[in-house]
Scaffold this active site. Structure first.
Site, mmCIF file in Angstrom:
data_model
loop_
_atom_site.group_PDB
_atom_site.id
_atom_site.type_symbol
_atom_site.label_atom_id
_atom_site.label_comp_id
_atom_site.label_asym_id
_atom_site.label_seq_id
_atom_site.Cartn_x
_atom_site.Cartn_y
_atom_site.Cartn_z
ATOM 1 N N HIS A 160 0.831 -1.219 0.122
ATOM 2 C CA HIS A 160 -0.179 -0.116 -0.156
ATOM 3 C C HIS A 160 0.642 0.826 0.123
ATOM 4 O O HIS A 160 1.822 0.853 0.044
ATOM 5 C CB HIS A 160 -0.980 0.138 1.114
ATOM 6 C CG HIS A 160 -2.121 -1.467 1.131
ATOM 7 N ND1 HIS A 160 -1.814 -2.197 1.612
ATOM 8 C CD2 HIS A 160 -3.221 -0.865 0.779
ATOM 9 C CE1 HIS A 160 -2.882 -2.989 1.371
ATOM 10 N NE2 HIS A 160 -4.367 -1.927 0.372
ATOM 11 N N LYS A 164 -0.288 4.546 4.588
ATOM 12 C CA LYS A 164 -1.305 3.915 5.470
ATOM 13 C C LYS A 164 -0.611 3.733 6.700
ATOM 14 O O LYS A 164 0.867 3.450 7.149
ATOM 15 C CB LYS A 164 -1.710 2.691 4.845
ATOM 16 C CG LYS A 164 -2.356 1.398 5.448
ATOM 17 C CD LYS A 164 -2.761 0.267 4.092
ATOM 18 C CE LYS A 164 -3.937 -0.774 4.792
ATOM 19 N NZ LYS A 164 -5.147 0.534 5.215
#
Length: 274
Positions: A160, A164
């Site tokens: 990600h 995040k």
């Protein structure tokens, strides 16, 4: 807007997902934005939600009062933080409305609170709201059931964007749970989250997780079944965050006429085997 349009509240309205939700609600027949909520102290309080989302003025000012925002609403869409989502679940239960939760990183205690709130609210909660990932989870469960654990090791790999804050991702855990279900085991007892230094051989029957963070990656997930002489990889790449928003709105519409309870996207998509 028709009189029977579903009136939705977007919480975390100033964030990237919140803005995507506002734009999509505005463009979707049968839905209307009832209120937009941001955290107390946000610089966006009082600003028009449409302007924040790039739509121009729509007459909905951003508020920091979720209690008044939930009043007379039909549902709330929530991609925020675990502690905030628990609070919103309690409010949704009081208001007897739909609560769609895409928040990840929730603890076992948080999940208990969601189950309690679901006695009065219609809660749809998932680590991923997309059709593709939920279909992938079904395939992962089937593969884990079919491939003998003595001969096949399972690893979940995810990447990600650098912003995040939780790991492994909610989607990675969803896929891990699917693999564990296929094998008839408890993920908590068989997952390996960290490998560092001299780890020794891989524990038999374990499900490993590897986490990557960097750049602007929206979400890449792979489940690797590693056997002797062959390897099976089931994977999904998300290229647009609006796919999560579309799934969340689909979940809200689906749950509108359901009885109170805790549901998942597998229920929404008709993929549940329970």
């Amino acid at each position: 807007m028709s009189d029977d349009a579903m009136k939705l509240v977007v919480v975390g309205a100033a964030g990237r997902m919140g803005q995507a939700l506002i734009r999509l609600i505005h463009a979707t027949e049968g839905l209307t934005l009832h209120a937009a909520v941001a955290r107390p102290g946000s610089a966006f309080i009082g600003k028009d939600a449409g302007e924040i989302a790039g739509l121009g003025q729509i007459g909905i000012p951003v508020t920091d009062d979720p209690l008044s925002a939930f009043l007379h609403a039909d549902g709330v869409i929530d991609f925020t933080t675990p502690a905030t989502s628990v609070t919103f679940a309690d409010l949704a239960a009081q208001a007897r409305i739909v609560h769609v939760i895409g928040t990840t990183g929730c603890s076992a205690e948080d999940e208990t609170r969601f189950k309690a709130a679901a006695r009065h609210a219609r809660i749809v909660k998932s680590g991923n709201m997309g059709l593709g990932i939920n279909l992938l989870s079904v395939l992962v469960e089937q593969a884990a059931r079919a491939l003998p654990p003595a001969d096949w090791d399972i690893e979940v790999l995810e990447m990600h964007h650098k912003h995040k804050v939780d790991a492994p991702s909610g989607t990675a855990l969803l896929l891990g749970e699917a693999a564990a279900k296929g094998r008839g085991i408890d993920l908590g007892d068989h997952s390996v989250r960290v490998r560092d230094g001299y780890t020794g051989p891989r524990p038999a029957g374990s499900i490993g997780f590897a986490t990557l963070r960097g750049g602007a990656v929206i979400g890449d997930h792979s489940v690797i079944f590693a056997g002797e002489g062959e390897r099976l990889t089931l994977s999904h790449s998300a290229g647009d965050r609006s796919l999560f928003a579309r799934g969340a709105l689909q979940a809200a519409l689906w749950a509108r006429d359901k009885k109170p309870g805790l549901y998942s996207m597998l229920d929404v998509l008709g993929l549940s085997t329970r």
